[in-house]
Design an enzyme around this catalytic site. Structure first.
Site, mmCIF file in Angstrom:
data_model
loop_
_atom_site.group_PDB
_atom_site.id
_atom_site.type_symbol
_atom_site.label_atom_id
_atom_site.label_comp_id
_atom_site.label_asym_id
_atom_site.label_seq_id
_atom_site.Cartn_x
_atom_site.Cartn_y
_atom_site.Cartn_z
ATOM 1 N N GLU A 127 -7.252 8.535 5.963
ATOM 2 C CA GLU A 127 -7.510 9.257 7.209
ATOM 3 C C GLU A 127 -7.960 10.705 6.979
ATOM 4 O O GLU A 127 -7.262 11.649 7.399
ATOM 5 C CB GLU A 127 -6.267 9.221 8.102
ATOM 6 C CG GLU A 127 -5.811 7.813 8.435
ATOM 7 C CD GLU A 127 -4.633 7.773 9.410
ATOM 8 O OE1 GLU A 127 -4.106 8.836 9.746
ATOM 9 O OE2 GLU A 127 -4.266 6.672 9.841
ATOM 10 N N GLU A 170 -3.572 -0.109 8.236
ATOM 11 C CA GLU A 170 -2.388 0.317 8.991
ATOM 12 C C GLU A 170 -2.500 -0.189 10.410
ATOM 13 O O GLU A 170 -3.576 -0.093 11.031
ATOM 14 C CB GLU A 170 -2.266 1.850 9.088
ATOM 15 C CG GLU A 170 -1.786 2.540 7.865
ATOM 16 C CD GLU A 170 -1.649 4.049 8.063
ATOM 17 O OE1 GLU A 170 -1.404 4.503 9.206
ATOM 18 O OE2 GLU A 170 -1.795 4.757 7.058
ATOM 19 N N ARG A 201 0.856 -1.191 0.000
ATOM 20 C CA ARG A 201 0.000 0.000 0.000
ATOM 21 C C ARG A 201 0.890 1.239 0.000
ATOM 22 O O ARG A 201 1.635 1.467 0.951
ATOM 23 C CB ARG A 201 -0.900 -0.038 1.243
ATOM 24 C CG ARG A 201 -1.769 1.160 1.414
ATOM 25 C CD ARG A 201 -2.748 0.997 2.585
ATOM 26 N NE ARG A 201 -3.514 2.206 2.701
ATOM 27 C CZ ARG A 201 -3.346 3.123 3.660
ATOM 28 N NH1 ARG A 201 -2.471 2.941 4.631
ATOM 29 N NH2 ARG A 201 -4.065 4.219 3.656
ATOM 30 N N HIS A 219 -2.752 10.955 0.555
ATOM 31 C CA HIS A 219 -2.267 10.768 1.923
ATOM 32 C C HIS A 219 -1.712 12.120 2.383
ATOM 33 O O HIS A 219 -0.519 12.275 2.622
ATOM 34 C CB HIS A 219 -1.222 9.654 1.960
ATOM 35 C CG HIS A 219 -0.974 9.072 3.319
ATOM 36 N ND1 HIS A 219 -1.128 7.738 3.614
ATOM 37 C CD2 HIS A 219 -0.556 9.648 4.468
ATOM 38 C CE1 HIS A 219 -0.823 7.510 4.876
ATOM 39 N NE2 HIS A 219 -0.467 8.667 5.428
ATOM 40 N N TYR A 275 -4.400 2.092 15.961
ATOM 41 C CA TYR A 275 -3.180 2.154 16.769
ATOM 42 C C TYR A 275 -3.444 1.989 18.259
ATOM 43 O O TYR A 275 -2.686 1.356 18.961
ATOM 44 C CB TYR A 275 -2.444 3.483 16.513
ATOM 45 C CG TYR A 275 -1.850 3.517 15.122
ATOM 46 C CD1 TYR A 275 -0.593 3.000 14.868
ATOM 47 C CD2 TYR A 275 -2.584 4.010 14.047
ATOM 48 C CE1 TYR A 275 -0.049 2.981 13.586
ATOM 49 C CE2 TYR A 275 -2.053 4.003 12.749
ATOM 50 C CZ TYR A 275 -0.796 3.480 12.537
ATOM 51 O OH TYR A 275 -0.263 3.455 11.273
ATOM 52 N N ASN A 314 -7.524 1.980 9.940
ATOM 53 C CA ASN A 314 -6.214 2.120 10.577
ATOM 54 C C ASN A 314 -6.414 2.120 12.085
ATOM 55 O O ASN A 314 -7.239 2.879 12.598
ATOM 56 C CB ASN A 314 -5.546 3.432 10.161
ATOM 57 C CG ASN A 314 -5.159 3.440 8.688
ATOM 58 O OD1 ASN A 314 -5.270 2.425 7.998
ATOM 59 N ND2 ASN A 314 -4.700 4.576 8.202
HETATM 60 O O1 IFM Z 1 2.496 7.845 9.986
HETATM 61 C C1 IFM Z 1 1.132 7.875 10.124
HETATM 62 C C2 IFM Z 1 0.450 7.637 8.798
HETATM 63 O O2 IFM Z 1 0.860 8.575 7.840
HETATM 64 C C3 IFM Z 1 -1.044 7.735 8.933
HETATM 65 N N1 IFM Z 1 -1.518 6.885 9.999
HETATM 66 C C4 IFM Z 1 -0.845 6.953 11.269
HETATM 67 C C5 IFM Z 1 0.647 6.799 11.081
HETATM 68 C C6 IFM Z 1 1.364 6.880 12.434
HETATM 69 O O3 IFM Z 1 1.122 8.095 13.025
#
Ligand code: IFM
Length: 460
Positions: free
Chosen positions: A164, A363, A74, A119, A289, A287
């Site tokens: 995002e 992600e 990706r 992006h 985290y 995505n």
């Molecule tokens: O690095 C970023 C990415 O560009 C978009 N999603 C979160 C990642 C970590 O912060």
């Protein structure tokens, strides 16, 4: 672990974060060039001018992807590298050829290209004309999408319109910690609508020109919220449902319109926009985290507790009475709490609310302070993070979620936006002095995992 046949194992990057070659071969500045070259905006004054020099080293990087055994890669296309002023003017052939070679190189190695059109790197000329708060930017994006579809649509199998959009709208125009660095809550809400519109227009435009079996998607950084119900509702409205609603066909939620009424009357939404924003997609990219913990209370949060750099202005517009709370447990170098349970909980929610919509983790990863030691990077904490999140993906599959793939963020260390090069998310280490690539232990672990179809295996 028993992942289904056809489950896609991938890795992700983004143009501005890795390519470098900012002024090479006819590329024009994007908002991130301007922002990062403005003193005080980025930690240590870093810029993406050179980054990981992927523009020069792409062959070596493709070889590493093949060695890892990736099913898919990706990447994002830098809009101002292919259409320098952002408009439907002449294509910058040298820029387009770079992506053409990259796509061919992926296909030659048996890796499926997953192309993201946006992006975060809006051509600066379009920001000068008003940026995302202006409706016209959505039309320019649709033209760009169609041009890219015509160039690469014979070879790209999965298209992603936006990465995002929450960050583009609210970090870019509300808190101002991302480019273009504006702090105007009303402009941020208009930007969010025009990003929704841009997405729908682009899906329509792409479908008209690319191979009929190509699939179409968008990637959202949904906030997995926990805590007091009213605080959760408010943040869910302006961080999640503001995109999920329009893009998946239920429109803007009434509570979002009510919460933000003191900021805007939403007159930028025109008749017919709902239908455009809801252009059908084939897969939703997610995505993930960390989870987010909120309560009602004084907005003053622990610095960075919402996971983003600190600004006087909140990115969560209309949520000025919501506190973002620190969370117990291990934290990454971003200050983000490590908690994989939020991933399967979020996937289950999406599945429950949108039965029949395939999902993909586009992600997932973690930043830690990695060091090369005698040619090796022992990043045990990243291995543990990835392992726990892959296990969460499996739990979601077992619970019936139609989950199609998992992409590690990131293939290599890169420019982490306002944090510059101080935060390392890669499974491949970059020495920014020499450009040397060194596989971290997590890269060896990921290769073994992919080779064993998601089963844990000996990695070195
Ligand atoms: O690095 C970023 C990415 O560009 C978009 N999603 C979160 C990642 C970590 O912060």
């Amino acid at each position: 672990m028993g992942f289904p046949d056809g489950f896609v194992w991938g890795a992700a990057t983004a143009a501005y974060q890795i390519e470098g070659a900012a002024d090479q071969d006819g590329r024009a500045p994007s908002i991130w060039d301007t922002f990062s070259r403005t003193p005080g905006r980025i930690l240590n004054g870093d810029t993406g001018d050179v980054a990981a020099d992927h523009y020069g080293r792409w062959r070596e990087d493709l070889d590493a992807m093949a060695e890892l055994g990736l099913d898919a890669y990706r990447f994002s296309i830098s809009w101002s590298r292919v259409l320098p002023d952002g408009t439907n003017g002449p294509l910058n052939r040298k820029g387009a050829d770079f992506y053409s070679r990259l796509i061919d190189g992926l296909l030659e190695r048996g890796i499926a290209p997953v192309a993201t059109l946006y992006h975060w790197d809006l051509p600066q000329d379009l920001e000068d004309a008003g940026g995302w708060p202006e409706r016209d930017t959505a039309s320019r994006f649709a033209e760009y999408a169609e041009r890219m579809g015509r160039e690469f649509g014979d070879r790209v199998q999965l298209w992603t319109t936006l990465n995002e959009p929450w960050c583009s709208a609210f970090l870019g125009y509300a808190s101002g910690v991302h480019a273009p660095g504006r702090t105007d809550a009303a402009a941020a809400l208009a930007a969010a609508h025009h990003l929704n519109l841009a997405h729908g227009l682009a899906v329509r435009a792409l479908r008209g020109v690319v191979r009929p079996d190509a699939r179409h998607s968008v990637t959202l950084n949904l906030h997995h919220l926990r805590g007091e119900a009213e605080a959760v509702r408010r943040v869910d409205a302006v961080a999640n449902r503001i995109f999920l609603g329009p893009m998946l066909g239920t429109g803007y939620p009434a509570d979002l319109l009510a919460d933000t009424a003191p900021i805007t009357d939403w007159s930028f939404v025109r008749d017919g926009d709902d239908e455009i924003c809801a252009a059908p997609i084939d897969v939703l990219g997610v995505n993930y985290y960390q989870p987010t913990l909120v309560s009602l209370g004084p907005a003053a949060a622990e610095p960075g507790a919402d996971g983003h750099a600190v600004s006087e202005a909140t990115p969560f517009v209309g949520c000025e009475d919501v506190a973002f709370l620190p969370q117990e447990g291990e934290h990454t170098a971003m200050g983000w709490v490590v908690d994989a349970t939020g991933l399967d909980e979020m996937l289950l929610r999406l599945h429950r609310e949108n039965p029949g919509l395939p999902l993909m983790i586009t992600e997932n990863g973690a930043a830690f302070d990695d060091k090369v030691d005698d040619g090796r990077v022992r990043d045990d904490r990243r291995v543990a993070y990835l392992r726990d999140h892959v296990a969460a993906a499996k739990r979601a599959l077992d619970a019936g979620v139609d989950l199609r793939g998992y992409f590690a963020w990131s293939l290599m260390d890169n420019f982490e936006w306002s944090y510059g090069y101080s935060r390392r998310f890669g499974i491949i280490h970059i020495d920014y002095e020499t450009g040397t690539r060194t596989w971290k232990d997590s890269a060896h672990w990921y290769r073994a995992l992919i080779a064993a179809d998601g089963e844990e295996a000996e990695s070195r």
